[in-house]
Design a protein around this motif. Structure first.
Motif, PDB file in Angstrom:
ATOM      1  N   ILE A   1       0.841  -1.312  -0.050  1.00  0.00           N
ATOM      2  CA  ILE A   1       0.119   0.245  -0.096  1.00  0.00           C
ATOM      3  C   ILE A   1       0.904   1.100  -0.041  1.00  0.00           C
ATOM      4  CG2 ILE A   1      -1.833   1.305   1.308  1.00  0.00           C
ATOM      5  CD1 ILE A   1      -2.713  -1.584   2.266  1.00  0.00           C
ATOM      6  N   LYS A   2       1.949   1.118   0.843  1.00  0.00           N
ATOM      7  CA  LYS A   2       3.103   2.331   1.031  1.00  0.00           C
ATOM      8  C   LYS A   2       3.388   2.591  -0.467  1.00  0.00           C
ATOM      9  CE  LYS A   2       6.623   4.136   3.575  1.00  0.00           C
ATOM     10  NZ  LYS A   2       7.461   3.647   4.684  1.00  0.00           N
ATOM     11  N   ARG A   3       4.070   1.364  -1.156  1.00  0.00           N
ATOM     12  CA  ARG A   3       4.626   1.768  -2.413  1.00  0.00           C
ATOM     13  C   ARG A   3       3.635   2.179  -3.567  1.00  0.00           C
ATOM     14  NH1 ARG A   3       7.244  -3.079  -1.160  1.00  0.00           N
ATOM     15  NH2 ARG A   3       5.893  -4.379  -1.854  1.00  0.00           N
ATOM     16  N   HIS A   4       2.491   1.737  -3.545  1.00  0.00           N
ATOM     17  CA  HIS A   4       1.365   2.453  -4.403  1.00  0.00           C
ATOM     18  C   HIS A   4       1.259   3.945  -4.178  1.00  0.00           C
ATOM     19  CE1 HIS A   4      -2.235   2.665  -6.585  1.00  0.00           C
ATOM     20  NE2 HIS A   4      -2.985   3.190  -5.764  1.00  0.00           N
ATOM     21  N   LEU A   5       0.990   4.240  -2.918  1.00  0.00           N
ATOM     22  CA  LEU A   5       0.874   5.757  -2.347  1.00  0.00           C
ATOM     23  C   LEU A   5       1.938   6.514  -3.128  1.00  0.00           C
ATOM     24  CD1 LEU A   5      -0.843   5.405   1.073  1.00  0.00           C
ATOM     25  CD2 LEU A   5      -1.967   6.068  -1.143  1.00  0.00           C
TER      26      LEU A   5
END
Length: 591
Positions: free
Chosen positions: A582-586
């Motif tokens: 999720i962090k990488r996507h954001l």
């Protein structure tokens, strides 16, 4: 659940996907002792146990798929009280040697899943289930919970009697599945219609039910050749082949299973997004259970029936080969199914009425006009795009008059096909032989095609103006209401035949709007983790959990723990890897 914890016998009637498993799984975790779950389906025990173990719950199964060492290890664990739940088939449980060992365990409850299998009146009778009545004699103090999705009163009474349930508390849930959309589509070019439907849903998996084994095979082969991963499932395959194809579907290696009615009971795949009936089901009960395999996770899912009057004729041909008593019941059931397919009423209302349940009525008014008799369910074709009607008085008068004239001449009626032939002025041997070409109604209906007259005849039957005699020949006669309508030339509104009209998509019951790009990334991660563990993807997390992650963007363990479906064990096993994704996507999508 309070009654289960209080040690009462229970009868639980819930539709497919209604939460039957939770009724015995949660009490099993809240008390000491072992809950023994009786399941008729060896192939599904592993999936259910895998799901429990992934959530940190000590559960196991014993069946013929285990080798000697695996079985011995599980027996040791059972004797040491290491498990809270044991899944086992009825024939194994009732072996004398098994029961002797079981007497040494602290058994808290028996849960008899698919309990309708004990009844000869059920749709899936299994003689080995009858042996379960011995449980009451051998372990009289252990409470029994019987669970089924079969609704008839006769089967319900049979279950209570055959299991010797003591003053059982009975619970019945609503049969309404608000997240399912029901549609009936005219069957014109079925394969092309099916391919277009599946291709328009490129990320969804589903089941296509067919009437014959041959159809499932050819359909799966053709879909695969057209780039849609599909496998057949039917009773003619070997156990190994069936298990292999089912596993491929559960693990999303194939998107589509083409199946006969042999496929489905107990299927625990929550993200089946569509069920298509390629052929007409034999009865509403089968149709309801098969459509119920869609959307078990509560997200919007579709149920499509391809309908052709020609399928009715095929079914009648098979029915004619049955013994008369059995055939009479089958014809009545088929008649109800055809009524569902052709009705202009809310399809949800028709289905629920079959199971003795009323859809909520609207006591108020609409825009100050007269009270509306029925709330729109807003998720069936008849409510979303109401069928067009027309003043069918002239056509109805012609049909009723023809039925009346034929009956008046002979003192008995003829079948729908013959009445239509008379109306259309057909030159058949049956007409010439009986001088029906001399009737005043002969040839007065040449303006309509045969199929259109047949549809009108069936609608007049549904309206209660025509009645159909039971038996092979299903002869027609007028009801008192039909006779009065004919004499008084009462205005009659009829329904235009179904046309395919696609409407713009709308928000549907159960929908979770989210970041679709993140949802796709999380699905890929889930698939990778599932493959590493050798389990179906939904056992890691359901689509509901992934959509909630893609909606709320949890940034730490506390926020991740609040996502539905994330328990302590799954937080520990998967929290870090999903939070990182999720962090990488954001980071990649922040402008």
């Amino acid at each position: 659940m309070h009654d289960a914890l209080a040690g009462r016998d229970l009868f639980v009637l819930m539709p497919t996907g209604g939460g039957k498993s939770l009724c015995f799984q949660l009490p099993a975790l809240m008390r000491d002792g072992l809950t023994i779950v009786v399941s008729p389906l060896i192939a599904l025990m592993k999936d259910q146990v895998d799901a429990l173990q992934t959530s940190g719950i000590p559960a196991t199964y014993l069946n013929s798929t285990l080798n000697r060492e695996e079985a011995k290890a599980r027996w040791r664990g059972l004797h040491r009280g290491q498990y809270r739940m044991l899944y086992v088939a009825p024939e194994r449980l009732m072996l004398d040697a098994f029961l002797e060992r079981a007497l040494n365990w602290n058994i808290a409850q028996f849960a008899i899943d698919e309990a309708h299998c004990i009844s000869e009146w059920g749709h899936d009778f299994r003689p080995e289930y009858r042996e379960l009545k011995k449980l009451r004699k051998q372990l009289p103090d252990v409470p029994i919970m019987a669970l089924t999705a079969t609704a008839t009163e006769r089967v319900r009474a049979d279950i209570v009697k055959e299991l010797d349930l003591r003053d059982p508390r009975a619970y019945a849930a609503s049969f309404n599945r608000p997240n399912l959309t029901y549609r009936v589509v005219p069957k014109t070019a079925p394969y092309e219609q099916l391919v277009a439907f599946i291709r328009s849903r490129p990320n969804d998996s589903g089941i296509v039910y067919c009437a014959s084994r041959k159809s499932t095979e050819s359909l799966a082969r053709n879909l695969s050749e057209d780039g849609i991963a599909a496998k057949p499932y039917h009773a003619g395959l070997t156990n190994t082949e069936r298990t292999k194809h089912q596993d491929a579907f559960l693990r999303d290696d194939v998107r589509v299973i083409t199946a006969t009615i042999a496929f489905g009971m107990g299927i625990n795949k929550p993200n089946v997004r569509f069920v298509v009936h390629y052929d007409l089901p034999k009865n509403i009960e089968s149709y309801y259970q098969e459509t119920g395999r869609a959307g078990r996770d509560g997200l919007p899912s579709e149920c499509v029936l391809l309908f052709s009057p020609g399928d009715v004729a095929k079914q009648l041909h098979f029915i004619d080969e049955k013994a008369e008593r059995e055939a009479r019941i089958a014809r009545a059931q088929l008649q109800q199914m055809v009524h569902y397919a052709e009705t202009r009423e809310c399809r949800r209302t028709v289905l629920l009425k079959y199971f003795g349940e009323s859809y909520p009525s609207d006591a108020g008014t609409v825009d100050g006009q007269r009270p509306r008799l029925q709330i729109s369910c807003e998720s069936c074709d008849n409510c979303l795009q109401p069928r067009e009607t027309f003043d069918g008085t002239v056509h109805a008068q012609k049909f009723l008059s023809c039925v009346y004239r034929i009956h008046a001449r002979h003192g008995f009626g003829f079948g729908l096909g013959h009445v239509v032939d008379v109306l259309r002025g057909a030159d058949t041997e049956a007409i010439r032989q009986r001088n029906h070409n001399g009737l005043s109604t002969y040839g007065i209906g040449g303006e309509l095609k045969r199929g259109e007259w047949q549809a009108i005849g069936r609608e007049l039957f549904r309206l209660g103006l025509v009645e159909c005699a039971p038996g092979k020949f299903a002869t027609l006669s007028l009801t008192p209401a039909g006779l009065e309508a004919l004499r008084k030339r009462t205005s009659i509104v009829l329904t235009k035949q179904i046309e395919i009209v696609e409407k713009a998509p709308r928000r549907r019951a159960g929908a979770i709007e989210c970041d679709d790009a993140l949802f796709d990334r999380l699905r890929a991660l889930r698939r990778q983790l599932a493959d590493e563990r050798g389990v179906p993807a939904y056992i890691i997390f359901s689509d509901v959990s992934l959509r909630e992650m893609a909606r709320k963007y949890p940034a730490n363990s506390t926020e991740f723990r609040s996502i539905p479906g994330v328990g302590a064990q799954k937080l520990k096993d998967f929290g870090e890897v999903f939070l990182s994704e999720i962090k990488r996507h954001l980071a990649a999508n922040t402008r």
